[in-house]
Design a protein around this motif. Structure first.
Motif, PDB file in Angstrom:
ATOM      1  N   ARG A 114      38.364  65.392  37.180  1.00  0.00           N
ATOM      2  CA  ARG A 114      38.052  65.905  38.526  1.00  0.00           C
ATOM      3  C   ARG A 114      38.683  67.270  38.748  1.00  0.00           C
ATOM      4  N   TYR A 115      39.894  67.444  38.253  1.00  0.00           N
ATOM      5  CA  TYR A 115      40.566  68.734  38.412  1.00  0.00           C
ATOM      6  C   TYR A 115      39.861  69.819  37.599  1.00  0.00           C
ATOM      7  N   ALA A 118      36.893  70.842  39.523  1.00  0.00           N
ATOM      8  CA  ALA A 118      37.254  71.657  40.689  1.00  0.00           C
ATOM      9  C   ALA A 118      37.628  73.073  40.277  1.00  0.00           C
ATOM     10  N   SER A 231      44.664  65.169  39.911  1.00  0.00           N
ATOM     11  CA  SER A 231      43.840  65.221  41.118  1.00  0.00           C
ATOM     12  C   SER A 231      44.657  65.683  42.325  1.00  0.00           C
ATOM     13  N   ILE A 234      44.120  69.433  43.312  1.00  0.00           N
ATOM     14  CA  ILE A 234      42.833  69.942  43.786  1.00  0.00           C
ATOM     15  C   ILE A 234      42.975  70.568  45.177  1.00  0.00           C
TER      16      ILE A 234
END
Length: 242
Positions: A114-115, A118, A231, A234
């Protein structure tokens, strides 16, 4: 974290993007447990891993671990095999075990993916800087190789004569290949030696990821920020850059 003035993030791999640190720990444990037991030496422990091995180039970690038990072996060379009683031989034994464990499969940490997503959306570059000579194999196994144009690993370090962590040289090389000054890069590490490398390199920020080394230990060695999962980083990222 403040991303003002940040143009790139330099990631360690094992324990930061992928849980391969666990497989490395298992491989070191199997190899040294057998080796020490055969010689009636004080048993190997996970504490030894964090103190003497974690984050260092393979052969340096072995020499450090042996010295802690009052042992010294010949360095060995490229012609050594895994049964050689040398530092190189022990490294080959460990690597054989690691590749067996890796063949069982590996998935990246969801928070790390997810990072990465992003960062890409924010237009911030990234690369992998790892002491491991298996970094490309690990990235391929995790389905992440195509995300990184730049990978500075143990193979690159050996070929270019770059000093390993805790020296910052491999991180400097990663920044150079990205075309970003070190002072505009963030270093993300889970190992004490890696945090030390980041702290010594003049980077914008050093982030510690606690996968077992401990928040206090990572901060004491130079981490500006310590998280349990990527995460958490983010929040604060800039809007998508054009």
């Amino acid at each position: 974290m403040d991303y003002d003035g940040v143009d790139a993030v330099l990631f360690d791999l094992d324990g930061v993007i992928t849980p391969t640190a666990e497989k490395h720990m298992q491989a070191w444990n199997r190899m040294f447990t057998t080796y020490f037991a055969e010689r009636g030496i004080e048993p190997y422990s996970d504490e030894d891993y964090f103190r003497y091995i974690d984050g260092k180039p393979r052969l340096e970690g072995i020499a450090s671990m042996l010295a802690a038990r009052g042992l010294e072996l010949p360095a060995g060379g490229d012609d050594d095999t895994a049964d050689a009683d040398t530092v190189t031989g022990l490294g080959l034994r460990k690597n054989d075990v690691f590749l067996e464990l890796l063949a069982e499969g590996i998935e990246a940490y969801p928070g790390s993916v997810r990072y990465l997503d992003a960062l890409e959306a924010a237009g911030i570059a990234s690369c992998v800087v790892s002491s491991s000579k298996n970094a490309t194999t690990v990235l391929e196994a995790a389905g992440l190789r195509e995300r990184f144009d730049v990978v500075v690993d143990g193979v690159v370090a050996a070929r270019e004569g770059l000093a390993g962590k805790p020296r910052p040289d491999t991180y400097w090389r990663g920044a150079e290949l990205l075309g970003v000054p070190a002072e505009r890069c963030v270093v993300i590490e889970d190992a004490v030696s890696g945090v030390q490398a980041g702290a010594a390199g003049g980077f914008a920020h050093v982030v510690g990821v606690d996968r077992g080394a401990g928040h206090d230990a990572l901060r004491e060695e130079g981490a500006d920020v310590v998280v349990d999962d990527l995460s958490e980083l983010i929040e604060g990222l800039p809007e998508a850059r054009t």
